[in-house]
Scaffold this motif. Structure first.
Motif, PDB file in Angstrom:
ATOM      1  N   GLU A 191       0.839  -1.183   0.000  1.00 12.71           N
ATOM      2  CA  GLU A 191       0.000   0.000   0.000  1.00 12.71           C
ATOM      3  C   GLU A 191       0.872   1.230   0.000  1.00 12.71           C
ATOM      4  O   GLU A 191       1.918   1.252   0.656  1.00 12.71           O
ATOM      5  CB  GLU A 191      -0.864   0.033   1.277  1.00 12.71           C
ATOM      6  N   LEU A 192       0.455   2.236  -0.692  1.00 11.23           N
ATOM      7  CA  LEU A 192       1.137   3.526  -0.653  1.00 11.23           C
ATOM      8  C   LEU A 192       0.060   4.567  -0.445  1.00 11.23           C
ATOM      9  O   LEU A 192      -0.790   4.750  -1.299  1.00 11.23           O
ATOM     10  CB  LEU A 192       1.887   3.762  -1.960  1.00 11.23           C
ATOM     11  N   ASN A 193       0.067   5.191   0.722  1.00 13.04           N
ATOM     12  CA  ASN A 193      -1.020   6.092   1.072  1.00 13.04           C
ATOM     13  C   ASN A 193      -0.487   7.461   1.408  1.00 13.04           C
ATOM     14  O   ASN A 193       0.602   7.599   1.969  1.00 13.04           O
ATOM     15  CB  ASN A 193      -1.756   5.569   2.308  1.00 13.04           C
ATOM     16  N   TYR A 194      -1.299   8.463   1.107  1.00 13.60           N
ATOM     17  CA  TYR A 194      -1.012   9.797   1.611  1.00 13.60           C
ATOM     18  C   TYR A 194      -1.935  10.020   2.794  1.00 13.60           C
ATOM     19  O   TYR A 194      -3.142  10.060   2.650  1.00 13.60           O
ATOM     20  CB  TYR A 194      -1.252  10.853   0.525  1.00 13.60           C
ATOM     21  N   CYS A 195      -1.347  10.140   3.974  1.00  5.84           N
ATOM     22  CA  CYS A 195      -2.145  10.115   5.192  1.00  5.84           C
ATOM     23  C   CYS A 195      -2.253  11.483   5.824  1.00  5.84           C
ATOM     24  O   CYS A 195      -1.303  12.272   5.795  1.00  5.84           O
ATOM     25  CB  CYS A 195      -1.502   9.200   6.233  1.00  5.84           C
ATOM     26  N   LEU A 196      -3.402  11.736   6.442  1.00  6.78           N
ATOM     27  CA  LEU A 196      -3.625  12.968   7.175  1.00  6.78           C
ATOM     28  C   LEU A 196      -4.041  12.589   8.586  1.00  6.78           C
ATOM     29  O   LEU A 196      -5.174  12.172   8.799  1.00  6.78           O
ATOM     30  CB  LEU A 196      -4.752  13.765   6.520  1.00  6.78           C
ATOM     31  N   PRO A 197      -3.148  12.732   9.544  1.00  4.28           N
ATOM     32  CA  PRO A 197      -3.581  12.456  10.919  1.00  4.28           C
ATOM     33  C   PRO A 197      -4.440  13.606  11.420  1.00  4.28           C
ATOM     34  O   PRO A 197      -3.945  14.711  11.626  1.00  4.28           O
ATOM     35  CB  PRO A 197      -2.269  12.352  11.698  1.00  4.28           C
ATOM     36  N   LEU A 198      -5.723  13.341  11.591  1.00  5.72           N
ATOM     37  CA  LEU A 198      -6.651  14.436  11.871  1.00  5.72           C
ATOM     38  C   LEU A 198      -6.731  14.758  13.352  1.00  5.72           C
ATOM     39  O   LEU A 198      -6.748  15.905  13.744  1.00  5.72           O
ATOM     40  CB  LEU A 198      -8.044  14.076  11.348  1.00  5.72           C
ATOM     41  N   VAL A 199      -6.859  13.748  14.160  1.00  2.00           N
ATOM     42  CA  VAL A 199      -6.966  13.954  15.604  1.00  2.00           C
ATOM     43  C   VAL A 199      -5.913  13.077  16.239  1.00  2.00           C
ATOM     44  O   VAL A 199      -5.750  11.912  15.877  1.00  2.00           O
ATOM     45  CB  VAL A 199      -8.371  13.540  16.118  1.00  2.00           C
ATOM     46  N   ALA A 200      -5.178  13.656  17.175  1.00  2.00           N
ATOM     47  CA  ALA A 200      -4.146  12.854  17.833  1.00  2.00           C
ATOM     48  C   ALA A 200      -4.113  13.207  19.301  1.00  2.00           C
ATOM     49  O   ALA A 200      -4.665  14.207  19.726  1.00  2.00           O
ATOM     50  CB  ALA A 200      -2.778  13.118  17.193  1.00  2.00           C
ATOM     51  N   ARG A 201      -3.475  12.348  20.100  1.00  2.00           N
ATOM     52  CA  ARG A 201      -3.223  12.672  21.494  1.00  2.00           C
ATOM     53  C   ARG A 201      -1.818  13.240  21.578  1.00  2.00           C
ATOM     54  O   ARG A 201      -0.945  12.877  20.798  1.00  2.00           O
ATOM     55  CB  ARG A 201      -3.299  11.410  22.363  1.00  2.00           C
TER      56      ARG A 201
END
Lengths: 513, 272, 341
Positions: A485-495
Motif C-alpha cells: 500500500e502507498l497512502n497519503y495520510c492525514l492524521p486528523l486527531v491525535a493525542r
C-alpha cells in the motif's frame, strides 16, 4: 459374473494436472469421458460390494494407518457408495500431506471368487486398487526476503513422514540483517523489529476414525505439535530494548475451511529483556530482566474472504485469549478480537470495515506487574495508518510503552483505477481511528503495580477517551503473497505524544485494517 | 519568496485537534522532593546493608559523606546502564554508576578526601585497587566455588528471586559468567594461590590501618568504604555454623580489622 | 652490573622470557620486571628468549630455572624465590612500606597492565602497524602468526567493560582517564626520590620499571600512553629512562640452551611439543583456562560432551538409516531427475 460389462476405470486426477491441448484425439477422449461419467451417474444405486482393497506404493507410511483411512470403502453397498467413499478416502490420504499422487482403480475380482454373504447369489464384487506415490521425505528451502528496509534470510528443513504416520519434523531459522542506522526519517518511521528466530517443530496429525457415509468435513483434521524456539527480537528503535525468548510450546490445532480453525496451546517461555539503551526511559528500564511465562491460549480464525490479500467480498473473524499464570512470574488474562466485513458494491468498488479490540487484565490477587513485552501496541501502516509504528498510545520520552486496552476501527473504500480495472491494483480511500489505554501505573518508584480494575471499567474508560483519527487516499497493489500500500495520510486527531507519520506512508504485509 | 512544499504546509496544519496525552509518566525520582535513590541488591532479611559487596561499598560511601538519599531494592543488574548494580538516580534524573556516583557525591555533599596529601591520595588509590582486586577475587571464588557456601548462601540467594525452573538455570548461568570474568584476569584459578593473595592483602591493610579510627586519620574516605564492604560481607555472609571458611578465618586473624568493621557498622548502619 | 661471562657455569639462574622489542630485552612487562630484579640483585643469571610458553608447566612466562629444582613461574613467585635464596631487595623496607609495596605492585600489575593491553590490542592503528608486526618479528616463525591473535582476543575479553566517556571535551575511552589517576598515584609516591623507597631499589621499582618502560614507547602508531607520560608525568618518564640506562649498560648474558624457533626445526626436534603447542588454544602469558575441576565437575563435563555427541550421532544415523537422505553413488540416468509433469 462375466455377463456384466466391465466397469469403467476411474482416475482421480492429481492436483497439478495441466490443461489439455484441444485437438481431435483429445476431443474424442473428452467425449468418451463424459459418456462414462453419465453412465456412472445414472447407475449410482446399482448394488455393488467391495471384495478387497489393495494399496500399492507404500514404502514408509504405516500400512495400518492407511488401512484405517480407507476402511469405510469396505462397507459400501452401491456403486454410488464406492465412488463417494473412494473420493473421501483419497481426500484423507491427500490431507495426510505424505503422498504426492493418489489414484484409485476399480477392478473385477479374480475369477473363481463366489459372491457370498447374506444377500445371496447375485452380489457384484469389485476390487479397489489404490496406487499412491509417496512424496519426498526431505525438504530444504532457503530464501531471502526484503521488507521494511531490512533483509531477512531464512532456511527451513523438513523431514516428512518421519515415523510413517504423517508426522513431520521441521527446523526453521531466520535472521534479519538490519542496517546500522535507519536510512532516513521515513524508514525509521516504519521499520519494524528485527532479530533472529529459530524453531524446531514436531507435528503429528490426529486423524479421526473415518466413518461410513460421513463427509470428511464433519470431522476436521487435527494436528498436535511440539515446538522449541529461540527468538531474538530487536526493539531498540521504538522501545529501547532487546528481547530474547526461549520457549517450549505444545499446540493442538484443528482446521475446517468452513467452520474455522482452532488452536489450543500451552507455552512456557523464558523471556529476557536486556540491552536497555542508554537514553531509555524509566518505564522501560524498570521492566528489564528475566521472566518466565507459562500460559494457556486459545485462538480461533475463520476466513471467508474471497482473497485474503485484497478481498472484495466476505468476512473474517479472529479471536484470541490467553491466560498466563500457572507457574512462572507473569500473571494476566488477555483477550483480543478482530472482525472484518467486506462488501462488494459492484463495478469493482469494495467497502471494507474492520474492528479490532483487546483487553489485558492482571489476575485478581496478583501483584506482579505487566511488562512491556506483553502489552498491546497500536499504530503503523498495518493498523492505524498515518501514525508511526507503535505510534499511538502511551509514550515515555522516546519509548512506546504499549497499553492494556485498545480498540481500533478502519473503513476503506477500494475503487478500480480507470483503464486498469482488471489489474490487481486499486485506489484506496480510508479512515482509521484507534485508542490505546495505558496500564494503570502507580506513582510509586517501584516497578509498576497494577491497581485493581474490572473489565467493565476498563472498557468504559476506553470508550470515553478520545481516539486518534486519520484519513487518507492511496493505492493498494495485490501480490500473491502480500499486499503493498502507498497512502497519503492525514492524521486528523491525535493525542499529545502520539508519533504521527503524515504524508506518504508505505505498507507491506498481509493483514491490514 | 521560497517555494514551500504544499504537502509540508498541509502536514504542519495537522492534526486538527490534539487531545492531552493518554499517559503521563511519573517522575523518577519521585516529585516533589526529588531525593536521589540508590538501587542495591536486596539485603538479607532485617539487614540494611546489601549482600553484594559492590552495593555495600556505595552504601557506605554515601553514609560516610552524609549524602541524603533513599534506598530501593532491585535484583536485576540489567536495569543499570553499565549492567552492574548499584546505580544511583540523582535528583535531576540522571542515572549514575560506578565512579560517576563518587563524583556526584563529591560535588554535592563535599569531598571527604580534600584534606589528604598527595602521597596519601596515591596510597588511597593503590590500596583501594589492592582490596578491589585481591579481596574481591577471593570473595568471588569462595562464593561460587566453595561448595558449602555455594549451596547454603549463594544459590539460595539467587534462587529466591525467580520462579522455578528459571531460578536453577539462572543461578548456574550467573556462575558461568563470574567464572569467565575470573578467568579473563587470572589464567589458572588455584584455591591456595587466591587465598594466599588475599591473606597478603589483608596483612597489608591491617598494617596500614594500625590502630587508627579510619585508614587516613579520623575521617572516612573511599578506601574505608571499600575495605569495610569486603570485610563486612566476608564476616557476615560467610559465617557458617560448624566448619570455618578459610577466607573468613584469615580476616578473623586480624583483630584490628574485625574491630574496625564492627565499629563502622555500628556507627553508620546499626538500627537505632 | 650485569653478570660476567663465565662460560660453562651451570649454577646460574636461567630465565625463560618472551623475546625483545622496542630496544628492550622483552616485550612482556612481567618478563621485563623479572629481568630488572635479577639485574639489581646481582646474581649470576642468563636469559633464554625461548618465545615458547609450552616450556613452562603452567604455560606461562617468565619462568626461572634454578639448577635442578622445579622451575618457578610468574614474576611474584620468582621474586619470592629469589628472596628465599637470600637476594632480597626489600630488606630495608619497614612494615608499612612492605604493605605499600604490595599495594602499588598490584596497582601496576593489574591496572596499568590493562592500560598497556588496551593501547596495544584495542587501538586499531596500533594493532595493525605496531603491535602485531613487532611481536611477530620477535617471535619468528609459526608462533608469530598465531600468538598475536590469541593475545588480542584475550585482551578484548578482559577490557570490554571500559566504555567511552567524555574527558576535557573530547571523547576518549575511560581507561585513559583512569590511567592518568594511576600515573598520578605513582608519581606522587615517587616524588623526588631516586627509587620508590629511598635510594636503594626495591621489588616495586623492578615491577614499575618493567611495566612503564613499555608504556614509554614513542614509536607506536598512536602513542597515547607515551604522550600522557611525557607531558603530564615527566618524573615518571625520567625515572624510566634513568633506570633503563642503569640496568642495561651491557648486553644480557644469553643462555647457551637457546635455539631459535623455526617451523621445521620445531617439528623435527620435538614433534610432541610442537603438536601440543599447535593444539593449545591459548598460550604465552595467557594460558589455557585449566581451572581446578573437581572430579564431579569433570564427570559432568564428560557426560555433557558425550551426550551431545551421542545425540548428533543418533540423529545422523536415523537420517541415513531410513533413507531420508541418500548418498547416491549411482550414475546419472538420463531424464531421471526431471520433474514428471
Amino acid at each position: 459374473m462375466d455377463s456384466q460389462p466391465p466397469l469403467p476405470e476411474m482416475h482421480q486426477p492429481p492436483p497439478s494436472a495441466s490443461a489439455a491441448v484441444i485437438d481431435d484425439a483429445a476431443y474424442f477422449r473428452q467425449n468418451e469421458a463424459r459418456r462414462l461419467t453419465d453412465l456412472v451417474t445414472s447407475s449410482q444405486s446399482r448394488p455393488l460390494h467391495v471384495h478387497s482393497i489393495r494399496i500399492d506404493g507404500i514404502t514408509h507410511t504405516r500400512s495400518t494407518l492407511v488401512e484405517q483411512l480407507v476402511s469405510p470403502i469396505l462397507q459400501s453397498e452401491t456403486l454410488g457408495d464406492v465412488i463417494a467413499e473412494s473420493r473421501e478416502a483419497c481426500q484423507r490420504l491427500n490431507r495426510l500431506g505424505v503422498f504426492r499422487d493418489v489414484a484409485v482403480t476399480l477392478d473385477t475380482p479374480p475369477r473363481g471368487v463366489e459372491a457370498g454373504g447374506a444377500a445371496g447369489v447375485g452380489r457384484e464384487l469389485v476390487d479397489v486398487v489404490l496406487t499412491v506415490k509417496e512424496g519426498p521425505r526431505f525438504y530444504a528451502r532457503t530464501g531471502a526476503d526484503f521488507s521494511n528496509y531490512d533483509t531477512t534470510t531464512n532456511i527451513t528443513t523438513k523431514i516428512s513422514n518421519a515415523l510413517g504416520g504423517g508426522e513431520y519434523l521441521e527446523a526453521n531459522a531466520s535472521y534479519a540483517v538490519q542496517p546500522g542506522v535507519a536510512l532516513n526519517e521515513s524508514a525509521a518511521a516504519f521499520a519494524s523489529e528485527t532479530g533472529s528466530y529459530f524453531q524446531l517443530l514436531a507435528s503429528k496429525p490426529l486423524l479421526p476414525t473415518p466413518r461410513f457415509r460421513r463427509a470428511n468435513r464433519a470431522d476436521p483434521e487435527a494436528r498436535i505439535e511440539v515446538a522449541a524456539y529461540n527468538t531474538n527480537r530487536n526493539a531498540q528503535l521504538h522501545q529501547s530494548h532487546d528481547e530474547q525468548t526461549k520457549g517450549l510450546a505444545v499446540r493442538y490445532k484443528t482446521a475446517d475451511p468452513y467452520y474455522g480453525n482452532h488452536e489450543f496451546a500451552y507455552d512456557v517461555a523464558w523471556r529476557h529483556l536486556h540491552n536497555i539503551a542508554a537514553d531509555a526511559s524509566g518505564s522501560i528500564r524498570k521492566d528489564a530482566g528475566h521472566t518466565l511465562k507459562s500460559a494457556l491460549s486459545h485462538s480461533f480464525t475463520r476466513d471467508h474472504r474471497d482473497d485474503p490479500m485484497l478481498p472484495t467480498q466476505g468476512t473474517y473473524v479472529r479471536v484470541r485469549e490467553e491466560l498466563a499464570g500457572l507457574g512462572g512470574d507473569v500473571q494476566f488474562a488477555k483477550g483480543e478480537a478482530e472482525g472484518q466485513y467486506i462488501r462488494n458494491l459492484g463495478h469493482g468498488f469494495t467497502l471494507s470495515s474492520t474492528l479490532r479490540a483487546g483487553l489485558l487484565m492482571p489476575l485478581p490477587n496478583s501483584t506482579k506487574p505487566i511488562r512491556v513485552n506483553d502489552r498491546f501496541v497500536l499504530g503503523g501502516p498495518n493498523s492505524v495508518r498515518g501514525f508511526a509504528q507503535s505510534g499511538v498510545g502511551p509514550v515515555d520520552k522516546k519509548d512506546s510503552l504499549g497499553g492494556t486496552a485498545y480498540y481500533a476501527l478502519g473503513l476503506s473504500l477500494f475503487a478500480p483505477l480507470p483503464r486498469l480495472a482488471d489489474k490487481p491494483i486499486k485506489a484506496h480511500f480510508f479512515a482509521n481511528a484507534g485508542s490505546l489505554l495505558p496500564s494503570t501505573i502507580s506513582t510509586s518508584t517501584t516497578i509498576a503495580t497494577p491497581t485493581p480494575t474490572t473489565p467493565a471499567t476498563q472498557f468504559s474508560t476506553l470508550l470515553s477517551s478520545p481516539p486518534s483519527v486519520s484519513a487518507g487516499v492511496g493505492l493498494a497493489v495485490r501480490f500473491s503473497i502480500l499486499r503493498l500500500e502507498l497512502n497519503y495520510c492525514l492524521p486528523l486527531v491525535a493525542r499529545a505524544g502520539d508519533r504521527m507519520a503524515g504524508g506518504l506512508q508505505f505498507g507491506v504485509g498481509v493483514s491490514y485494517m | 519568496m521560497p517555494w514551500v512544499n504544499p504537502s509540508t504546509k498541509l502536514q504542519n496544519a495537522l492534526p486538527l485537534k490534539t487531545h492531552p496525552a493518554v499517559f503521563v509518566p511519573a517522575a523518577w525520582p519521585a516529585e516533589p522532593a526529588g531525593v536521589p535513590i540508590l538501587y542495591i541488591f536486596p539485603p538479607s532479611k532485617q539487614a540494611i546493608t546489601s549482600v553484594d559487596a559492590e552495593c555495600v561499598k556505595y552504601q557506605a560511601f554515601l553514609a560516610f559523606s552524609n549524602y541524603k538519599h533513599t534506598i530501593q531494592e532491585c535484583h536485576e543488574p540489567g536495569m543499570s546502564p553499565s549492567g552492574q548494580l548499584p546505580f544511583l538516580i540523582a535528583s535531576d534524573g540522571r542515572i549514575l554508576t560506578g565512579r560517576q556516583i563518587v563524583e556526584e557525591v563529591k560535588n554535592t555533599a563535599g569531598d571527604l578526601e580534600s584534606r589528604l596529601t598527595d602521597v596519601e591520595r596515591a596510597d588511597l588509590t593503590s590500596f583501594t585497587l589492592l582490596a578491589e582486586t585481591k579481596l574481591d577475587f577471593a570473595l568471588l571464588f569462595t562464593l561460587w566455588y566453595d561448595n558449602r557456601i555455594r549451596d547454603t548462601v549463594t544459590f539460595p540467594m539467587y534462587e529466591a528471586l525467580y520462579p522455578w525452573p528459571l531460578n536453577k538455570i539462572l543461578s548456574r548461568q550467573i556462575r558461568a559468567e563470574k567464572t569467565e570474568w575470573m578467568l579473563s584476569r587470572k589464567s589458572v584459578l588455584k584455591r591456595d594461590e587466591i587465598l594466599s593473595d588475599a591473606k597478603q592483602a589483608l596483612a597489608a591493610l591491617s598494617t596500614l590501618l594500625g590502630s587508627q579510627l579510619f585508614f587516613f586519620g579520623s575521617k572516612a574516605s573511599f578506601l574505608d568504604a571499600v575495605v569495610f564492604s569486603y570485610l563486612h560481607v566476608i564476616l557476615s555472609q560467610l559465617a557458617l555454623p560448624g566448619a570455618d571458611v578459610p577466607l573468613r578465618e584469615a580476616v578473623m586473624r586480624h583483630d584490628n580489622l574485625v574491630q574496625y568493621c564492627r565499629r563502622v557498622f555500628n556507627t553508620f548502619f546499626a538500627l537505632t | 652490573m650485569s653478570a660476567l661471562d663465565n662460560p660453562g657455569d651451570a649454577a646460574a639462574f636461567e630465565l625463560f622470557t618472551w623475546g625483545p622489542a622496542y630496544n628492550l630485552p622483552s616485550f612482556d612487562p612481567f618478563c621485563l620486571a623479572s629481568i630488572a630484579y635479577l639485574q639489581w640483585s646481582e646474581v649470576r643469571w642468563m636469559v633464554n628468549e625461548c618465545n615458547n610458553a609450552a616450556v613452562s608447566p603452567r604455560g606461562e612466562l617468565p619462568m626461572l630455572r634454578d639448577g635442578l629444582l622445579e622451575p618457578v613461574v610468574g614474576t611474584a613467585k620468582i621474586i619470592a624465590h629469589l628472596k628465599k635464596k637470600g637476594h632480597d631487595l626489600d630488606q630495608h623496607l619497614s612494615a608499612t612500606q612492605v604493605a605499600e609495596c604490595l599495594a602499588y605492585t598490584s596497582l601496576v600489575e593489574e591496572k596499568l597492565y590493562e592500560a598497556l593491553l588496551f593501547s596495544w590490542w584495542l587501538e586499531a592503528q596500533n594493532v595493525m602497524k605496531s603491535t602485531r608486526p613487532t611481536i611477530a618479528k620477535s617471535l619468528r616463525g609459526w608462533a608469530g602468526m598465531r600468538i598475536p591473535t590469541q593475545l588480542q582476543q584475550k585482551a578484548e575479553a578482559r577490557l570490554k567493560k571500559y566504555r567511552k566517556v567524555a574527558y576535557k571535551g573530547k571523547e576518549t575511552n575511560e581507561i585513559y582517564v583512569l590511567a592518568r589517576e594511576w600515573y598520578a598515584a605513582l608519581a606522587n609516591k615517587l616524588g623526588n626520590q631516586q627509587y620508590f623507597f629511598g635510594d636503594r631499589p626495591s621489588s616495586l621499582d623492578a615491577v614499575v620499571f618493567g611495566h612503564l618502560a613499555l608504556h614509554c614507547i614513542p614509536s607506536l602508531a598512536e602513542p597515547t600512553l607515551f604522550s600522557i607520560l611525557t607531558f603530564e608525568f615527566p618524573t615518571l618518564h625520567a625515572y624510566c629512562d634513568r633506570l633503563r640506562t642503569e640496568l642495561f649498560t651491557a648486553p644480557l648474558r644469553q643462555s647457551p640452551n637457546h635455539r631459535p624457533s623455526y617451523i621445521l626445526t620445531d617439528m623435527l626436534r620435538s614433534p610432541l611439543t610442537y603438536a601440543r603447542s599447535l593444539l593449545d588454544k591459548l598460550s604465552g602469558s595467557v594460558t589455557v583456562p585449566a581451572k581446578e575441576m573437581k572430579p564431579k565437575e569433570r564427570r559432568d563435563q564428560l557426560v555433557t560432551i558425550g551426550s551431545t555427541v551421542g545425540a548428533i550421532a543418533v540423529f545422523l544415523g536415523y537420517v541415513f538409516y531410513n533413507g531420508i537422505v541418500e548418498i547416491d553413488t549411482g550414475e546419472w540416468q538420463d531424464g531421471e531427475k526431471h520433474n514428471e509433469e
